[in-house]
Design an enzyme around this catalytic site. Sequence first.
Site, PDB file in Angstrom:
ATOM      1  N   TYR A 105      46.541 -24.219 -18.825  1.00  0.00           N
ATOM      2  CA  TYR A 105      45.096 -24.484 -18.889  1.00  0.00           C
ATOM      3  C   TYR A 105      44.323 -23.313 -18.290  1.00  0.00           C
ATOM      4  CZ  TYR A 105      40.557 -26.351 -17.541  1.00  0.00           C
ATOM      5  OH  TYR A 105      39.206 -26.507 -17.351  1.00  0.00           O
ATOM      6  N   THR A 152      36.776 -22.210 -15.414  1.00  0.00           N
ATOM      7  CA  THR A 152      37.369 -23.129 -14.444  1.00  0.00           C
ATOM      8  C   THR A 152      37.935 -22.404 -13.238  1.00  0.00           C
ATOM      9  OG1 THR A 152      39.275 -24.581 -14.108  1.00  0.00           O
ATOM     10  CG2 THR A 152      39.471 -23.010 -15.877  1.00  0.00           C
TER      11      THR A 152
END
Length: 330
Positions: A140, A116
């Site tokens: 995250y 990501t």
Amino acid sequence: MKILVTGGAGYIGSHVVKALGLEGHDLLVYDNLSTGHEWAVMYGTLVKGDLADRVLLEKVFREFRPDAVINFAASIQVEESVRRPLAYYGNNTVGTLNLLDVMVRTGVRCLVHSSTAAVYGIPEAVPVSETAPLAPINPYGSSKAMVERILADLSLAEDFRYVAIRYFNVAGADVACRLGQAYREPTHLITRALKTAHGRYGRLQVFGTDYPTADGTCIRDYIHVDDLSAAHVLAFNYLAEGGASEVVNCGYGHGFSVREVIEAAKHVTGIDFSVEETGRRPGDPPALIADSSRLRTLLKWEPQYDDLDFIIRTAWEWELTLKRRESCAA
Ligand code: UDP
């Protein structure tokens, strides 16, 4: 070839399963169905299982004997990760560690891995390239950056090759409207905007209007899910042909602010839904835009759907389809 796809019943995974199935690969989807759906698996066999279940995972590997793995199984919400860090390090980092351990023990040596743009944190400059420092600002992003570190170390220690794809903001739905996002409680901007247009929410909240951007709202590089799927197929083919380990960004290279996305959603749907400006959401960087030149040159990626209105239109058609399904089921 035989490919094991973790998280293949989820939003992005199901689109990649569709793309690989169309190419004739033999697929096994391993998914705990926490956010995925059985109906979303268009090709191959679905096994319900969690990355935490090492016994089941190893059994599935020994029986299916995959040539390669594509790993989507992960928790993906920035704001939730700030509230529940252990859940994110557990599912994303420890879960992938379990997967890698089983891969090594069963002799599977190729992995395409979902990473990501959140690994960059607040980049010093945008578009951001893969050489920028990794400085995640939320659990995250950290959980994914840790996996990238593990992959780099593993590929030095073992005969193991991987491509990690750093996604920017994935949106839209299957052009033929068979697949799309179907989270019980969606958090992503485009889906929230469309569900607001459809009447599920009374208003769409804008999280922060005081960012250092032209209109004060965050900027993101929104990419159509089928263009991202194509990048996975290319990455898989690259590894199958003996390519060395790589990390690539996947985005179009330009961004839209939250306000611009809202305007586009109103335009595409023809609905002037209510919008409320509120404070910042924890963990959000001001701007994330990809430099994807590596993906374009190394893997010959040629995106087809670089058009925000088109992306939103596919998501809107999917939203209307989901709504019809729900009313039929009721
Ligand atoms: N956002 C917003 N309202 C929403 C959902 C998201 O203003 O209901 C903003 C969010 O703060 C971020 C951008 O839209 O600046 C993109 O957020 P999203 O959750 O879609 O993706 P992320 O960038 O977090 O992966």
